[in-house]
Design an enzyme around this catalytic site. Structure first.
Site, PDB file in Angstrom:
ATOM      1  CE  LYS A  41      -3.868  -2.286   2.371  1.00 24.32           C
ATOM      2  NZ  LYS A  41      -4.735  -2.253   3.576  1.00 24.32           N
ATOM      3  CE1 TYR A  81      -9.472  -3.101   0.612  1.00 28.89           C
ATOM      4  CE2 TYR A  81      -8.734  -1.034  -0.347  1.00 28.89           C
ATOM      5  CZ  TYR A  81      -8.470  -2.208   0.349  1.00 28.89           C
ATOM      6  OH  TYR A  81      -7.185  -2.480   0.771  1.00 28.89           O
ATOM      7  CG  ASN A 144      -3.568  -2.483   7.069  1.00 31.80           C
ATOM      8  OD1 ASN A 144      -3.462  -1.964   5.954  1.00 31.80           O
ATOM      9  ND2 ASN A 144      -4.612  -3.199   7.417  1.00 31.80           N
ATOM     10  CG  HIS A 147      -4.918  -6.218  -0.576  1.00 31.80           C
ATOM     11  ND1 HIS A 147      -6.135  -6.284   0.062  1.00 31.80           N
ATOM     12  CD2 HIS A 147      -4.996  -7.084  -1.632  1.00 31.80           C
ATOM     13  CE1 HIS A 147      -6.922  -7.135  -0.579  1.00 31.80           C
ATOM     14  NE2 HIS A 147      -6.250  -7.639  -1.612  1.00 31.80           N
ATOM     15  CD  GLU A 158      -8.676  -8.848  -3.714  1.00 33.90           C
ATOM     16  OE1 GLU A 158      -9.404  -8.383  -2.823  1.00 33.90           O
ATOM     17  OE2 GLU A 158      -7.547  -9.347  -3.477  1.00 33.90           O
TER      18      GLU A 158
HETATM   19  N1  UDP Z   1      -9.595  -0.753   7.447  1.00 33.44           N
HETATM   20  C1  UDP Z   1      -9.593   0.401   8.219  1.00 33.44           C
HETATM   21  N2  UDP Z   1     -10.312   0.411   9.385  1.00 33.44           N
HETATM   22  C2  UDP Z   1     -11.027  -0.658   9.795  1.00 33.44           C
HETATM   23  C3  UDP Z   1     -11.030  -1.826   9.006  1.00 33.44           C
HETATM   24  C4  UDP Z   1     -10.298  -1.834   7.836  1.00 33.44           C
HETATM   25  O1  UDP Z   1      -8.952   1.388   7.880  1.00 33.44           O
HETATM   26  O2  UDP Z   1     -11.657  -0.601  10.860  1.00 33.44           O
HETATM   27  C5  UDP Z   1      -8.817  -0.767   6.194  1.00 33.44           C
HETATM   28  C6  UDP Z   1      -7.455  -1.455   6.347  1.00 33.44           C
HETATM   29  O3  UDP Z   1      -6.528  -0.773   5.510  1.00 33.44           O
HETATM   30  C7  UDP Z   1      -7.741  -2.832   5.806  1.00 33.44           C
HETATM   31  C8  UDP Z   1      -8.702  -2.498   4.665  1.00 33.44           C
HETATM   32  O4  UDP Z   1      -9.542  -1.476   5.206  1.00 33.44           O
HETATM   33  O5  UDP Z   1      -6.562  -3.479   5.387  1.00 33.44           O
HETATM   34  C9  UDP Z   1      -9.557  -3.629   4.158  1.00 33.44           C
HETATM   35  O6  UDP Z   1     -10.235  -4.207   5.248  1.00 33.44           O
HETATM   36  P1  UDP Z   1     -10.358  -5.788   5.387  1.00 33.44           P
HETATM   37  O7  UDP Z   1     -11.339  -6.068   6.460  1.00 33.44           O
HETATM   38  O8  UDP Z   1     -10.601  -6.387   4.043  1.00 33.44           O
HETATM   39  O9  UDP Z   1      -8.914  -6.202   5.932  1.00 33.44           O
HETATM   40  P2  UDP Z   1      -7.677  -6.960   5.234  1.00 33.44           P
HETATM   41  O10 UDP Z   1      -8.253  -7.992   4.285  1.00 33.44           O
HETATM   42  O11 UDP Z   1      -6.865  -5.921   4.520  1.00 33.44           O
HETATM   43  O12 UDP Z   1      -6.913  -7.585   6.364  1.00 33.44           O
HETATM   44 MG    MG Z   2      -9.726  -7.857   2.838  1.00 33.19          MG
END
Ligand code: UDP
Ligand code: MG
Length: 182
Positions: A41, A81, A144, A147, A158
């Site tokens: 990211k 997303y 974080n 991805h 994706e």
């Molecule tokens: N995210 C965020 N706040 C939250 C949950 C998710 O900013 O409370 C962001 C974070 O960057 C995360 C992304 O949204 O990686 C996608 O969320 P997902 O639940 O798909 O998590 P991932 O698959 O990335 O672990």
């Molecule tokens: Mg995810």
């Protein structure tokens, strides 16, 4: 003798038969063609973590089959997303993901989707274990670093969103038998 037969006849099965049936011995040959989308990211790119992340996937034994650096558009990120569009953090997430270049990659190998989720760590960085990318390089869920697709079906969707098929390489690694029983 084929792979499945060799596994069935291998000495270990009797030893484990008293236990609850667990998947110590898979009855199917490993699917070495599974693919997943990994993206560094914008915060990960800014923090010069691209090399570190590639190193981890290479060292684990996965095969890089596609890579590119790009500025993610709002359109591609809205599709990426889509399931999160009603979440309160969605606008900030899109701002974050379009704030700078990302490095998108496709990695291939046995169970790469599941394994890479473990390598990446929990979504909430404060819960991510040391040794994971997020557990080593991130303190907050909103930044974080990386991805990773969360299922094989999602990975297929994706990958086709981020890559044209001509951008993906089909190639054989020379150390195949060091990584897989052939
Ligand atoms: N995210 C965020 N706040 C939250 C949950 C998710 O900013 O409370 C962001 C974070 O960057 C995360 C992304 O949204 O990686 C996608 O969320 P997902 O639940 O798909 O998590 P991932 O698959 O990335 O672990
Ligand atoms: Mg995810």
């Amino acid at each position: 003798m084929n792979f499945i037969l060799r596994r069935l006849l291998s000495g270990g099965t009797a030893k484990h038969s008293a236990r609850a049936p667990c998947l110590l011995y898979s009855s199917v040959a490993p699917d070495m063609r599974e693919r997943t989308l990994i993206a560094v990211k914008p915060d990960g790119v800014q923090r010069r973590l691209v090399g570190e992340i590639i190193k981890r996937f290479e060292q684990r034994g996965f095969k890089l089959v596609g890579i590119k650096m790009l500025q993610g558009s709002e359109g591609i990120l809205a599709e990426h997303y889509h399931d999160l569009r009603r979440k309160p953090f969605y606008p900030a997430l899109i701002r974050y993901m379009t704030s700078g270049p990302v490095v998108a990659m496709v990695w291939e190998g046995h169970n790469v989707v599941r394994s890479s989720r473990f390598m990446v760590g929990e979504t909430d960085s404060s819960l991510a274990k040391p040794g994971t990318v997020r557990g080593d390089f991130s303190v907050h869920i909103s930044r974080n670093v990386i991805h990773a697709s969360d299922s094989v079906e999602v990975a297929e969707r994706e990958i086709s969103l981020w890559f044209h098929s001509a951008e993906l390489m089909n190639w054989e690694t020379s150390d195949h038998s060091d990584l897989y029983q052939v």
